[in-house]
Design a protein around this motif. Structure first.
Motif, PDB file in Angstrom:
ATOM      1  N   ASN A 126       0.868  -1.181   0.000  1.00 46.83           N
ATOM      2  CA  ASN A 126       0.000   0.000   0.000  1.00 46.83           C
ATOM      3  C   ASN A 126       0.903   1.228   0.000  1.00 46.83           C
ATOM      4  O   ASN A 126       1.547   1.535   1.006  1.00 46.83           O
ATOM      5  N   GLN A 218      -3.016   1.483  -3.674  1.00 46.90           N
ATOM      6  CA  GLN A 218      -2.911   2.913  -3.387  1.00 46.90           C
ATOM      7  C   GLN A 218      -4.233   3.381  -2.822  1.00 46.90           C
ATOM      8  O   GLN A 218      -5.283   2.814  -3.141  1.00 46.90           O
ATOM      9  N   SER A 221      -7.253   9.616  -2.799  1.00 48.86           N
ATOM     10  CA  SER A 221      -8.366   9.832  -3.739  1.00 48.86           C
ATOM     11  C   SER A 221      -8.519  11.282  -4.176  1.00 48.86           C
ATOM     12  O   SER A 221      -9.487  11.642  -4.825  1.00 48.86           O
ATOM     13  N   ARG A 226      -5.606  10.423  -7.496  1.00 54.53           N
ATOM     14  CA  ARG A 226      -6.239   9.591  -8.535  1.00 54.53           C
ATOM     15  C   ARG A 226      -5.328   9.427  -9.737  1.00 54.53           C
ATOM     16  O   ARG A 226      -5.227   8.344 -10.322  1.00 54.53           O
ATOM     17  N   ALA A 229      -2.722   7.002  -8.839  1.00 53.17           N
ATOM     18  CA  ALA A 229      -3.298   5.643  -8.837  1.00 53.17           C
ATOM     19  C   ALA A 229      -3.468   5.139 -10.273  1.00 53.17           C
ATOM     20  O   ALA A 229      -3.171   3.981 -10.581  1.00 53.17           O
ATOM     21  N   ALA A 233      -1.391   2.128  -9.624  1.00 50.83           N
ATOM     22  CA  ALA A 233      -2.068   1.196  -8.716  1.00 50.83           C
ATOM     23  C   ALA A 233      -2.682   0.027  -9.463  1.00 50.83           C
ATOM     24  O   ALA A 233      -3.183   0.164 -10.589  1.00 50.83           O
ATOM     25  N   VAL A 236      -7.124  -0.199  -5.610  1.00 50.52           N
ATOM     26  CA  VAL A 236      -7.291   1.127  -5.007  1.00 50.52           C
ATOM     27  C   VAL A 236      -8.295   1.033  -3.865  1.00 50.52           C
ATOM     28  O   VAL A 236      -9.430   0.594  -4.059  1.00 50.52           O
ATOM     29  N   THR A 238     -10.602   3.153  -1.271  1.00 49.25           N
ATOM     30  CA  THR A 238     -11.137   4.519  -1.258  1.00 49.25           C
ATOM     31  C   THR A 238     -12.281   4.636  -0.261  1.00 49.25           C
ATOM     32  O   THR A 238     -13.023   3.669  -0.048  1.00 49.25           O
ATOM     33  N   LEU A 253     -11.708   7.005 -12.228  1.00 48.42           N
ATOM     34  CA  LEU A 253     -10.411   6.327 -12.122  1.00 48.42           C
ATOM     35  C   LEU A 253     -10.189   5.336 -13.263  1.00 48.42           C
ATOM     36  O   LEU A 253      -9.093   5.251 -13.820  1.00 48.42           O
ATOM     37  N   ILE A 269     -11.037  -1.446  -8.016  1.00 47.73           N
ATOM     38  CA  ILE A 269     -11.470  -0.382  -7.105  1.00 47.73           C
ATOM     39  C   ILE A 269     -12.257  -1.007  -5.951  1.00 47.73           C
ATOM     40  O   ILE A 269     -13.287  -1.661  -6.160  1.00 47.73           O
TER      41      ILE A 269
END
Ligand SMILES: Cc1cc2nc3c(=O)[nH]c(=O)nc-3n(C[C@H](O)[C@H](O)[C@H](O)COP(=O)(O)O)c2cc1C
Length: 444
Positions: A126, A218, A221, A226, A229, A233, A236, A238, A253, A269
């Motif tokens: 992360n 990641q 946000s 973003r 990411a 990433a 993600v 969030t 994203l 996501i």
């Protein structure tokens, strides 16, 4: 004719304190073990593995916090803890937070390569830039850096660590004992990274890891977060308080990832979800009330101040209705910028009193909190998953381990029955659980 397998949901367990509710550590159904007892973490990781979760995740902060006497802000250090968890699990992915602002690229690349070897390819990183301003004083006051600088350095950092992970070719190690050749000539190359912030000669002093590189996770946000990411990433995390904003975030994203030349399916996501689960709706609501009654608003006030980079909220009365003008403009916040946007959005929509706002944030710090039966939770998950709001969830049980146990026993079978979630692990690496390709070697 070959059929495409249905899209599958991904589930990550976010381990935090004795649960994500601010007051969970005091609740009678929370774990009796100290937060420094490895058994607490091994028990959770094994339970998540029994529930076929993709991964478990440990967050991290780099300062104790000035409310440490009133709330448990301590836990075991994530990198060392993951090494221990790797030894007692076999399939589940293991994700640790590590800071680009306060760790040298060589240290980080080496530790995560080592963890990936130890776990046979189950590690994720992360990537955080550390929003907490007080961390700087623990690192010879190298910071605090402002929001833009942190992401700028992180961008260069990614180039340096990627080069380190790629500095050994996959087949470099011969281990030819008879011939006396440990590694193939020309298969280990220097990195020679020389940027404005980092200079790293390389190569790394550990062979390429099973997954090629750890999976990149990641969780920033903001606009800058973003874009970062979208470039880097593979998963993600969030904080979204409702489906509508989650859908906007998801579309944005995925679009940014495509613009960066990436396959949007390779950027998962996973919004946070903190479900308070009861056999009946009334039981779930009762548990929510019990937790809220154990919360300490003054702990919440300090935490709110930290999110806003130390802004003073002490003059606000607890029962005073709030308006956005009571908060600094998020664009001026150098700390957890996107979370301040989430908080001010809630204030604008619902005009809560400070007590109500702190009550909501006590739930899961600005993530989506809901109370209901297993059926209701499964339906909510299905709805977000099928309607463009999520590829899965970062599960943040309000109380640990009890709410994880209920989720695994009651919600997971419903998701399986609906064809949304695996009924056995297919692969043995985090990349395979997340459906991600092994990264090509970008040999310098
Ligand atoms: C689920 C989740 C977990 C996070 N974990 C950490 C963490 O362990 N350590 C940390 O410093 N920041 C953590 N963050 C904060 C983000 O990495 C980021 O610094 C923060 O959101 C501010 O960046 P932004 O303004 O781009 O959103 C986390 C955020 C989320 C949503």
């Amino acid at each position: 004719m070959a059929t495409t397998p249905p899209r599958q949901l991904h589930l990550n367990l976010f381990i935090h304190g004795r649960g994500h509710h601010e007051a969970a550590w005091r609740h009678p159904s929370a774990s009796p073990l100290p937060l420094t007892d490895l058994r607490y973490y091994t028990d959770l990781a094994r339970k998540a593995e029994a529930g076929l979760f993709d991964s478990v995740f440990l967050a991290d902060t780099l300062a104790a916090g000035d409310d440490v006497t009133r709330a448990p802000r301590t836990w075991l250090e994530p990198v060392t803890t993951l090494a221990a968890l790797a030894g007692v699990t076999t399939r589940i992915g293991l994700i640790a937070t590590c800071s680009t602002t306060y760790t040298e690229p060589f240290n980080l690349a080496r530790q995560f390569a080592s963890l990936d070897h130890i776990s046979n390819g189950r590690i994720g990183w992360n990537i955080v830039t550390t929003w907490l301003a007080t961390a700087s004083a623990n690192f010879s006051n190298q910071g605090p850096l402002d929001h833009a600088d942190r992401y700028d350095r992180a961008e260069e950092y990614m180039r340096a660590v990627a080069a380190l992970w790629d500095s050994w070719s996959d087949d470099a190690v011969l281990d030819d004992r008879a011939g006396g050749q440990y590694a193939r000539e020309g298969s280990i190359r220097p990195v020679r990274h020389a940027g404005p912030h980092y200079q790293v000669a390389g190569p790394l002093n550990i062979p390429r890891c099973p997954q090629g590189r750890p999976v990149f996770v990641q969780a920033g946000s903001s606009e800058t977060g973003r874009r970062f990411a979208a470039r880097h990433a593979e998963a993600v995390f969030t904080a979204q308080m409702e489906k509508a904003t989650a859908r906007d975030f998801y579309a944005d994203l995925k679009g940014l990832a495509a613009e960066s030349g990436r396959n949007p399916e390779h950027v998962l996501i996973l919004p946070g979800l903190s479900p308070i689960i009861g056999a009946t709706d009334a039981e779930a609501q009762r548990l929510a009330r019990e937790l809220n009654n154990l919360s300490d608003p003054e702990v919440g006030r300090k935490r709110l101040s930290g999110r806003f980079g130390g802004h003073d909220f002490s003059h606000l009365g607890l029962d005073q209705p709030l308006s956005p003008e009571d908060f600094p403009d998020p664009a001026t916040v150098e700390a957890a910028r996107s979370r301040t946007e989430v908080i001010i959005g809630l204030v604008r929509r619902e005009k809560p009193t400070l007590r109500q706002l702190l009550g909501y944030l006590a739930g899961a710090r600005g993530h989506f909190v809901t109370a209901g039966t297993p059926e209701q939770i499964a339906t909510l998950i299905e709805d977000w998953f099928l309607n463009g709001a999520a590829d899965g969830f970062n599960l943040m049980p309000p109380i640990l381990p009890s709410m994880l146990e209920v989720f695994v026993a009651e919600v997971v079978p419903l998701l399986q029955k609906r064809g949304l979630f695996r009924s056995a692990y297919d692969g043995a690496t985090l990349r395979s659980h997340y459906g991600l390709p092994r990264p090509d070697l970008r040999f310098p």
